[in-house]
Design a protein around this motif. Structure first.
Motif, PDB file in Angstrom:
ATOM      1  N   ALA A 180       5.946  13.595  -2.514  1.00 17.24           N
ATOM      2  CA  ALA A 180       4.646  13.547  -1.838  1.00 17.24           C
ATOM      3  C   ALA A 180       3.494  13.675  -2.817  1.00 17.24           C
ATOM      4  CB  ALA A 180       4.563  14.645  -0.786  1.00 17.24           C
ATOM      5  N   GLY A 193      -2.431   3.181   2.628  1.00 22.57           N
ATOM      6  CA  GLY A 193      -2.468   3.811   3.951  1.00 22.57           C
ATOM      7  C   GLY A 193      -1.305   3.403   4.828  1.00 22.57           C
ATOM      8  N   PRO A 225       2.161   8.504   4.478  1.00 18.28           N
ATOM      9  CA  PRO A 225       1.575   9.168   5.648  1.00 18.28           C
ATOM     10  C   PRO A 225       0.579  10.267   5.275  1.00 18.28           C
ATOM     11  CG  PRO A 225       3.821   9.942   5.286  1.00 18.28           C
ATOM     12  CD  PRO A 225       3.595   8.818   4.322  1.00 18.28           C
ATOM     13  N   PHE A 226       0.726  10.805   4.087  1.00 21.29           N
ATOM     14  CA  PHE A 226      -0.203  11.829   3.590  1.00 21.29           C
ATOM     15  C   PHE A 226      -0.031  11.922   2.081  1.00 21.29           C
ATOM     16  CE2 PHE A 226       3.708  13.917   4.948  1.00 21.29           C
ATOM     17  CZ  PHE A 226       4.075  14.639   3.816  1.00 21.29           C
ATOM     18  N   ARG A 227      -0.792  12.812   1.465  1.00 18.83           N
ATOM     19  CA  ARG A 227      -0.709  12.994   0.017  1.00 18.83           C
ATOM     20  C   ARG A 227      -0.758  14.476  -0.301  1.00 18.83           C
ATOM     21  NH1 ARG A 227      -5.734  11.145  -3.507  1.00 18.83           N
ATOM     22  NH2 ARG A 227      -6.554  12.936  -2.357  1.00 18.83           N
ATOM     23  N   ARG A 232      -2.523  21.205  -1.596  1.00 19.69           N
ATOM     24  CA  ARG A 232      -3.358  20.747  -0.494  1.00 19.69           C
ATOM     25  C   ARG A 232      -2.839  19.399  -0.007  1.00 19.69           C
ATOM     26  NH1 ARG A 232      -8.666  21.546  -3.459  1.00 19.69           N
ATOM     27  NH2 ARG A 232      -7.455  22.494  -5.114  1.00 19.69           N
ATOM     28  N   ILE A 233      -2.794  19.248   1.292  1.00 14.55           N
ATOM     29  CA  ILE A 233      -2.327  18.012   1.915  1.00 14.55           C
ATOM     30  C   ILE A 233      -3.532  17.312   2.527  1.00 14.55           C
ATOM     31  CG2 ILE A 233      -0.854  17.010   3.699  1.00 14.55           C
ATOM     32  CD1 ILE A 233       1.036  19.335   3.357  1.00 14.55           C
ATOM     33  N   ASP A 234      -3.741  16.053   2.128  1.00 12.70           N
ATOM     34  CA  ASP A 234      -4.871  15.305   2.655  1.00 12.70           C
ATOM     35  C   ASP A 234      -4.518  13.825   2.755  1.00 12.70           C
ATOM     36  OD1 ASP A 234      -4.913  14.431   0.022  1.00 12.70           O
ATOM     37  OD2 ASP A 234      -6.559  15.746  -0.549  1.00 12.70           O
ATOM     38  N   SER A 235      -5.517  13.007   3.006  1.00 11.76           N
ATOM     39  CA  SER A 235      -5.352  11.550   3.141  1.00 11.76           C
ATOM     40  C   SER A 235      -4.317  11.190   4.201  1.00 11.76           C
ATOM     41  CB  SER A 235      -4.977  10.926   1.776  1.00 11.76           C
ATOM     42  OG  SER A 235      -5.971  11.173   0.820  1.00 11.76           O
ATOM     43  N   PHE A 236      -4.364  11.889   5.340  1.00  8.20           N
ATOM     44  CA  PHE A 236      -3.461  11.544   6.435  1.00  8.20           C
ATOM     45  C   PHE A 236      -3.735  10.119   6.918  1.00  8.20           C
ATOM     46  CE2 PHE A 236      -3.415  16.173   6.613  1.00  8.20           C
ATOM     47  CZ  PHE A 236      -2.061  16.430   6.782  1.00  8.20           C
ATOM     48  N   SER A 237      -2.690   9.362   7.193  1.00  2.18           N
ATOM     49  CA  SER A 237      -2.842   7.972   7.629  1.00  2.18           C
ATOM     50  C   SER A 237      -1.864   7.656   8.753  1.00  2.18           C
ATOM     51  CB  SER A 237      -2.610   7.023   6.453  1.00  2.18           C
ATOM     52  OG  SER A 237      -2.652   5.678   6.872  1.00  2.18           O
ATOM     53  N   TRP A 238      -2.421   7.335   9.925  1.00  2.00           N
ATOM     54  CA  TRP A 238      -1.570   6.919  11.042  1.00  2.00           C
ATOM     55  C   TRP A 238      -1.049   5.497  10.842  1.00  2.00           C
ATOM     56  CZ3 TRP A 238       0.190  10.534  14.055  1.00  2.00           C
ATOM     57  CH2 TRP A 238      -0.564  11.688  14.267  1.00  2.00           C
TER      58      TRP A 238
END
Length: 412
Positions: free
Chosen positions: A21, A336, A340-342, A356-362
């Protein structure tokens, strides 16, 4: 399979997914780098409009007047509209005017009036210092020197000490403490800002915000403390303050209040001017001010959009504004659909190292579902139990490609 081996495989799978991840988005960003495409925007005193120069390689130059229309310009035309910036080009071609917008100008005047100020979220998103270096603002030889002393707060006492030996200077400590008491400074220090370097034209020390939201200016002159409480407008509480130390010496500092309004503090009489730039939150937004003889161009960006505000240099009156949403590159669009996230450990917006978990993408949900179906078939082929199969499928739906890779490789 023993219970210990099962636990070991579960730990390895989760650890592998965690590493992926972080690693896969990082590797993708290295393979497909994204450049910042914010254009260079300046305000023309000739046409009284914004002149936009794209930085995306297209070379487009156009005027933004706020009326919806665009007028394209050549580089030579742009130079004439922005003589305060491109005066070297105009001089080389013999086209430098004697006056601009009715004001006589010289190259020396234009150079002397220029400065740039930058504020980044990492300037405020940091561990608050407990030791503050002190520079001498009035050195004997009129050349700034590296600081020899520092101060720190012990209860309600200001202790001044020597940097090399750490020995407390009792006389200076008494003077500083007494002056802080006289100015009714409320400890602890909520925020402090200074530019501790000898590579600047002069030193103005610190801008301090106390626990009550009051603003103070502190510096050391001939070894003695200088502390002034800046009178703020009624109802205004300072939150963050930034020392400026510009060549023209007109502005001492900028500060924001608890409502994210931006103010300038002038040297003369500590006069406070509210700048009509809209909301600015130093915690989340980046700001750059480019000043010249005629105007300020204030650029404020939060990563999603950028706005430019032009102010008159003399009165700080609003001249105009424009805004534009951040562009997304094709590489960012594709990522994206893959990730799903970064997971990251550092950020350009603060000075902390933490997961830290960010850049969530549906958008990655489609790939996640396909990978989950593949994992389900593989687990069934391997003869795994229904419970283990369901857990693997659910893990893949949540973590996508980060979970699918270790589940396929590790034959649990």
């Amino acid at each position: 399979m023993t219970e210990m081996k099962k636990a070991y495989q579960i730990v390895v799978i989760f650890l592998s997914a965690t590493i992926l991840a972080w690693f896969l988005p990082w590797l993708y960003a290295i393979a497909f780098p994204v450049s910042l495409n914010d254009p260079f925007v300046a305000f023309s005193p000739v046409s009284e409009s914004f002149i936009v120069s794209e930085n995306d390689g297209s070379g487009k130059i156009f005027e933004f007047s706020g009326h919806g229309g665009r007028r394209a310009f050549s580089r030579e035309q742009r130079d004439s509209l922005l003589p305060h910036i491109y005066f070297n080009q105009l001089l080389g071609r013999g086209h430098m005017p004697d006056s601009v917008a009715g004001m006589p100008v010289s190259v020396h005047d234009l150079k002397q009036a220029q400065w740039v100020f930058t504020s980044l979220p990492r300037d405020v998103n940091r561990v608050a210092p407990t030791v503050y270096l002190l520079m001498e603002s009035m050195p004997a030889r009129f050349e700034l020197e590296d600081p020899q002393k520092y101060f720190h707060i012990v209860g309600r006492r200001v202790e001044v000490a020597d940097i090399e030996t750490g020995e407390v200077d009792e006389i200076s400590s008494e003077r500083f403490t007494k002056l802080f008491e006289q100015r009714r400074f409320k400890f602890p220090i909520a925020f402090a800002d200074a530019d501790i370097t000898a590579r600047k034209p002069y030193d103005e020390g610190y801008m301090l915000v106390d626990a009550n939201g009051d603003l103070y200016h502190l510096k050391m002159q001939v070894g003695r403390p200088y502390l002034v409480k800046v009178a703020l407008p009624a109802g205004v509480k300072a939150r963050y303050a930034f020392i400026m130390e510009n060549v023209d010496r007109r502005q001492l500092a900028l500060f924001t209040d608890t409502e994210n309004n931006l103010y300038a503090v002038e040297h003369e009489g500590y006069r406070i001017l509210k700048l009509p730039v809209g909301s600015f939150d130093p915690v989340k937004e980046r700001m750059t001010i480019v000043k010249n003889l005629f105007n300020w161009v204030v650029k404020i960006s939060d990563g999603k959009s950028t706005r430019w505000v032009a102010l008159a240099s003399d009165s700080h009156a609003l001249l105009g504004s424009c805004e534009r949403d951040a562009t997304v590159s094709h590489a960012q669009e594709v990522s994206g659909f893959i990730f799903p996230f970064r997971l990251s450990f550092v950020s350009v917006d603060d000075c902390y190292v933490k997961p830290r978990i960010d850049s969530f993408s549906w958008k990655a949900a489609g790939l996640d579902i396909v990978l989950a179906l593949i994992i389900g078939l593989v687990m069934k082929h391997r003869g795994r139990s229904v419970r283990k199969n369901c857990l693997a499928v659910l893990f893949t739906v949540v973590a996508g490609i980060f979970a699918a890779i270790p589940l396929l490789i590790i034959k649990n």
